[in-house]
Design an enzyme around this catalytic site. Structure first.
Site, short mmCIF file in Angstrom:
data_model
loop_
_atom_site.label_atom_id
_atom_site.label_comp_id
_atom_site.label_asym_id
_atom_site.label_seq_id
_atom_site.Cartn_x
_atom_site.Cartn_y
_atom_site.Cartn_z
N ASP A 99 -15.11 -14.08 -2.08
CA ASP A 99 -15.22 -13.11 -1.00
C ASP A 99 -14.70 -11.74 -1.42
O ASP A 99 -15.30 -10.72 -1.14
CB ASP A 99 -14.50 -13.62 0.26
CG ASP A 99 -13.11 -14.18 -0.02
OD1 ASP A 99 -12.61 -14.03 -1.15
OD2 ASP A 99 -12.52 -14.77 0.91
N ASP A 102 -8.82 -8.89 -4.92
CA ASP A 102 -7.63 -8.20 -4.41
C ASP A 102 -6.66 -7.96 -5.58
O ASP A 102 -6.83 -6.99 -6.31
CB ASP A 102 -7.01 -9.05 -3.29
CG ASP A 102 -5.80 -8.39 -2.65
OD1 ASP A 102 -5.58 -7.19 -2.87
OD2 ASP A 102 -5.05 -9.08 -1.93
N PHE A 152 -6.01 -5.40 5.06
CA PHE A 152 -6.35 -6.80 5.28
C PHE A 152 -7.57 -6.89 6.20
O PHE A 152 -7.57 -6.33 7.30
CB PHE A 152 -5.16 -7.55 5.89
CG PHE A 152 -5.37 -9.03 5.93
CD1 PHE A 152 -5.21 -9.81 4.80
CD2 PHE A 152 -5.77 -9.65 7.11
CE1 PHE A 152 -5.43 -11.18 4.83
CE2 PHE A 152 -5.99 -11.02 7.15
CZ PHE A 152 -5.82 -11.78 6.00
N ASP A 159 -10.64 -15.12 5.96
CA ASP A 159 -9.90 -15.67 7.09
C ASP A 159 -8.54 -15.02 7.29
O ASP A 159 -7.98 -14.39 6.37
CB ASP A 159 -9.67 -17.17 6.88
CG ASP A 159 -8.59 -17.42 5.84
OD1 ASP A 159 -8.77 -17.00 4.69
OD2 ASP A 159 -7.54 -18.01 6.19
N ARG A 165 -13.60 -16.77 9.79
CA ARG A 165 -14.55 -16.79 8.67
C ARG A 165 -15.99 -16.65 9.15
O ARG A 165 -16.86 -16.17 8.43
CB ARG A 165 -14.43 -18.11 7.90
CG ARG A 165 -13.11 -18.30 7.17
CD ARG A 165 -13.23 -19.47 6.20
NE ARG A 165 -11.94 -19.99 5.77
CZ ARG A 165 -11.22 -19.49 4.77
NH1 ARG A 165 -11.67 -18.43 4.11
NH2 ARG A 165 -10.07 -20.02 4.44
#
Ligand code: IMP
Ligand code: MG
Length: 182
Positions: A99, A102, A152, A159, A165
């Protein structure tokens, strides 16, 4: 669920249009080959379903389950592999799907094991989102949907405490939703 979202960062149409382009790039780059797509659970599942239906190639699908967050909004820095073995990737051309990129720890740990232990012929990285920041691990993604700021986000596979999600868009949670579920 939608009431917990402060604002939408990327709506569904924008995401799906971008997937058309990413799928075209993958189809072009792997022409004549059969890549093995490894989806990182659970975050990569929505991306996998929508992206792979746009890729016009024969391909194989595997999954791998890891965690790095353990529930919060900050990466814990520890990558836990949830299964003992690795998929059979010997000599395979692998595209690892996640996804979001980071800190880079997850993709670095998995791609290292795929190359060194599983004997993959090549490993490329594909993410829907890439946070623009200094990373703990120097990882370069080969296919990127969108660059976003260092905040975030949830939805489209991502999630918070296991929820959100299934939102069809990428959004930012209201602070009260974060504290309610913390
Ligand atoms: P990394 O190892 O720090 O690159 O983190 C990768 C994993 O952390 C992703 O696969 C996500 O599951 C999770 N993650 C990172 N940023 C976010 C976010 O903004 N929202 C939800 N999950 C995130
Ligand atoms: Mg994830």
């Amino acid at each position: 669920m939608h009431n917990d979202i402060d604002h939408v960062l990327l709506d569904e149409g924008t995401i799906l249009r971008r997937l058309d382009g990413m799928a075209r790039d993958i189809t072009r780059d792997y022409e004549g080959r059969m890549p093995t797509i490894v989806c990182i659970l659970h975050g990569g599942i929505i991306l996998m379903a929508d992206l792979l239906r746009r890729v016009e190639l024969p391909l194989l699908i595997e999954t791998i389950s890891v965690s790095s967050y353990h529930g919060g909004v900050e990466s814990s820095g520890v990558i836990t592999f949830h299964q003992k073995g690795l998929p059979d990737l010997k000599g395979k051309h692998v595209i690892l799907l996640d996804d979001i990129l980071d800190t880079g720890r997850t993709l670095a740990a998995i791609s290292r094991r795929f190359t060194e232990e599983a004997g993959a012929a090549s490993v490329k990285l594909c993410v829907l989102l890439r946070k623009v920041k200094d990373r703990a691990c120097a990882v370069e993604a080969d296919y990127v949907g969108f660059d976003i700021g260092d905040e975030f986000v949830v939805g489209y596979g991502l999630d918070y405490q296991g929820q959100y999600r299934n939102l069809p868009y990428i959004g930012v949670l209201k602070p009260e939703a974060i504290s309610r579920l913390a």
